[in-house]
Enzyme design. Structure first.
Site, PDB file in Angstrom:
ATOM      1  N   SER A 448       0.837  -1.199   0.000  1.00 24.62           N
ATOM      2  CA  SER A 448       0.000   0.000   0.000  1.00 24.62           C
ATOM      3  C   SER A 448       0.879   1.260   0.000  1.00 24.62           C
ATOM      4  O   SER A 448       1.678   1.451  -0.921  1.00 24.62           O
ATOM      5  CB  SER A 448      -0.948  -0.027   1.202  1.00 24.62           C
ATOM      6  OG  SER A 448      -1.882   1.011   1.137  1.00 24.62           O
ATOM      7  N   ASP A 500      -9.037  -4.651  -5.946  1.00 24.08           N
ATOM      8  CA  ASP A 500      -8.433  -3.711  -5.003  1.00 24.08           C
ATOM      9  C   ASP A 500      -8.614  -2.276  -5.504  1.00 24.08           C
ATOM     10  O   ASP A 500      -8.306  -1.952  -6.651  1.00 24.08           O
ATOM     11  CB  ASP A 500      -6.952  -4.059  -4.859  1.00 24.08           C
ATOM     12  CG  ASP A 500      -6.266  -3.245  -3.771  1.00 24.08           C
ATOM     13  OD1 ASP A 500      -6.884  -2.325  -3.226  1.00 24.08           O
ATOM     14  OD2 ASP A 500      -5.101  -3.543  -3.472  1.00 24.08           O
TER      15      ASP A 500
END
Length: 680
Positions: A448, A500
């Site tokens: 991330s 995602d």
């Protein structure tokens, strides 16, 4: 859509947002009326005590008030359910009904106050049961009044009563008017006011953070980005929710109708297939370090039963002498979880930092003897300071020698990468590591925020370490310019799982999502409450996507490009987005932000089988090479957040490298232990 205008200001709800809350309040009021009637019937002969006449009058008037309020609420619910999102004509009487409902609050408040006084002062000598019944009615009155007050605060729009904006926009502004000096001044004033409001919201949300110069600059930068993005629309939150529900079903319909032959797989004998298997094995190994960088929260999340017990022996124990290489931590819980997760020993770590500020994120440097690598793992988002780093999404120049073309990157992550670069190079951390293991190669990884920062750090270190490799898991889509993205393909591998959201998150994608939401809500002929109810049912229970006809089949598409009638906003009279629903190529949709892309080569992992499955059915994964063009649209799905979690990535990579499926739910952490015992 647009926001409802009552009491001389715009509110954060539209006239069709009163169906569900109104129906709920109506249900409560009817139950309360029935309960009050029963109380009055049971105790009507017990009001002959001192003050009993007042209590009797209180219940009688309360019954009348509740009846009037119920009738008014019924009218509001009925009228609010009429029309569609972009056809508020049948709901023109809603403001008048809202005014009537507001007037009924005055006697209700007065009567609630009098009831409280009478119960406390004039109920002596009455039966306790009678007094208790009246007290219950008084308490119920105050509970509903306070709930209504909270609802008003919730839908209050600070931008809804800006007199400066009204004075700046005396006429109707269309697309051509926006190019005039008057239209430009109006939009500038609107965005300035919106930026100040958003900055105040951020300061209030982050009141626990120090209000120094760096934080104030970050608040201002984020506020300008957010206000600029929403300044040309007049969407209320429920419009966005309805649009997302429609868009999710539309995307599912397209996915169901897609021809499976359109998906091309590499043949097993292809050289890139062999490279894919090798990269998958390396990625699965590095992901354990990327997950370990999250420290004890990730460890406890993955091991809710055994994790606290294992960490209890190390936390709150004096380890200053033993863990002198650890910075930014006092209890030792983070470093203990890193040791347990990676399976490394204390002597395998060169530097561990849990220092966390805006643009300064935790990382550690370790000797990975299994892969003969000096591994730098950067932590992802875990704190409010990390969120501010994520949201600092404007572009910043990142010049790189030998790269032709524009070189720029995400500002927040670029600043974080420069911070770690200074620590690694200027503080001699990498020199110390290579003095211990000179033959090892440099590997950088993160998930991330950590994945995006790791990619930029790899670009900064590339000239000094030409053989370095970077594995970025779920990095943000709006990270690198095209030139830097192409440059990073030689040494950066991005791994993306399923739907995602983060790898698809960029300003062009958000603008595209905004246009698609506007089209969906404008074309749908259903009232908003039905869209939301059916959308909730579809998200929870599944079923077939809604295939109902749209307004495009009933009226000309050109009509959709006309200004909305019935209601109008006090902030933006006619949004440029409304003017161009018929064309995505309108000049008003020119990119206001520089395009940013995913770093390096992209390895895309998807789950085979149906999108909805039982918790105890087996999950199988597939991996294939992809490109940044596959991530130009945001996919609406319940898994858009779940697929971003580190444990989901660990599970998918574990299933691919072990060549056997997992049999537990995505939220189950025990499956990690079956494939990754070191993570336990």
């Amino acid at each position: 859509m647009p926001g409802m205008v009552v009491f001389g200001r715009r509110w954060g709800i539209a006239s069709d947002d009163l169906v569900l809350p109104g129906a709920f309040e109506l249900f409560v009021r009817i139950l309360w009326w029935i309960g009050t009637l029963i109380l009055y019937t049971l105790h009507k002969g017990n009001f002959d005590c001192s003050g009993g006449g007042l209590l009797h009058s209180y219940l009688v008037v309360l019954l009348v008030l509740l009846g009037l309020i119920a009738l008014c609420l019924g009218a509001i619910v009925y009228v609010s359910a009429q029309g569609t999102i972009t056809n508020p004509g049948p709901r023109r009487s809603i403001p008048a009904l809202v005014y009537l409902r507001a007037l009924l609050y005055l006697p209700e408040i007065v009567w609630a106050c009098l009831g409280a006084i009478w119960v406390s002062d004039d109920s002596q000598g009455c039966e306790p049961a009678t007094v208790g019944a009246v007290i219950a009615a008084v308490v119920a009155s105050w509970i509903l009044l306070l709930a209504t007050g909270l609802g008003v605060v919730f839908v209050f729009d600070p931008l809804g009563n800006s007199r400066r904006l009204q004075q700046s926009a005396p006429g109707q502004l269309g697309v051509r008017d926006l190019e005039s000096s008057e239209g430009s001044q109006f939009l500038y004033t609107a965005r300035s006011v919106a930026a100040k409001v958003w900055e105040c919201r951020l300061r209030l949300l982050c009141c626990c953070l120090p209000q120094d110069e760096s934080h104030r600059a970050a608040f201002s930068s984020i506020a300008q980005l957010v206000s600029g993005f929403f300044s040309d629309t007049d969407l209320v939150p429920s419009d966005i929710a309805a649009g997302l529900a429609l868009l999710h079903q539309e995307q599912d319909k397209m996915e169901h109708h897609r021809d499976p032959d359109d998906i091309l797989l590499h043949s097993p004998s292809s050289p890139i297939e062999v490279d894919l298997e090798v990269e998958l094995d390396k990625a699965a190994h590095c992901m354990q370090f990327a997950a370990a960088a999250y420290g004890w929260p990730m460890y406890i999340y993955s091991n809710p039963l055994t994790g606290p017990c294992k960490l209890a022996g190390d936390c709150c124990r004096s380890q200053a002498a033993e863990y002198d290489l650890v910075g930014g931590e006092h209890l030792g819980c983070h470093f203990s979880s890193v040791l347990l997760t990676t399976g490394l020993g204390y002597r395998d770590f060169i530097h561990v930092s849990f220092h966390n500020q805006i643009y300064e994120i935790p990382f550690f440097v370790a000797l990975d003897h299994k892969r003969e690598a000096i591994l730098v793992a950067v932590r992802g988002t875990l704190s409010l300071k990390d969120v501010l780093t994520d949201l600092s999404a404007e572009c910043e120049n990142l010049p790189v020698d030998g790269v032709s073309g524009a070189c720029y990157a995400h500002k927040g992550m670029s600043q974080a990468a420069r911070y770690i670069y200074r620590k690694l190079v200027n503080d001699g951390i990498l020199n110390q590591a290579f003095s211990i293991a000179p033959e090892y190669k440099l590997v950088i990884t993160g998930h991330s925020l950590g994945g995006g920062t790791a990619s930029l750090l790899a670009i900064l270190l590339r000239s000094s370490f030409p053989n370095l490799r970077c594995y970025a898991f779920s990095p943000p889509g709006g990270l690198l310019s095209k030139a830097l993205a192409d440059y990073s393909k030689d040494f950066v591998l991005s791994v993306v799982l399923g739907k995602d959201l983060v790898p698809r998150l960029s300003f062009p994608n958000m603008e595209d999502l905004k246009r698609r939401i506007l089209k969906m809500v404008s074309n749908c002929h259903k009232p908003k409450y039905r869209i939301l109810l059916q959308g909730c049912w579809y998200e929870v229970f599944g079923g077939e996507p809604d295939d109902s006809p749209t307004e495009l089949e009933q009226r000309l598409e050109e009509e959709l490009s006309q200004p909305l009638l019935g209601e109008e906003s006090l902030l933006v009279r006619h949004s440029s987005s409304y003017q161009s629903l018929a064309s995505d190529d309108s000049p008003v949709h020119a990119a206001a932000h520089l395009p940013l892309f995913l770093p390096g080569r992209v390895l895309y992992i998807t789950e085979d089988g149906p999108s909805r499955r039982s918790c105890f059915t087996q999950a199988r994964y597939r991996a294939e090479w992809s490109s940044e063009t596959s991530f130009r649209n945001i996919l609406i799905s319940p898994r858009m957040i779940a697929d971003h979690m580190p444990d989901a990535m660990l599970r998918a990579l574990g299933g691919l490298t072990a060549d056997r499926p997992f049999s537990l739910c995505p939220s189950s952490s025990s499956s990690l232990g079956n494939q990754h015992p070191t993570v336990m």
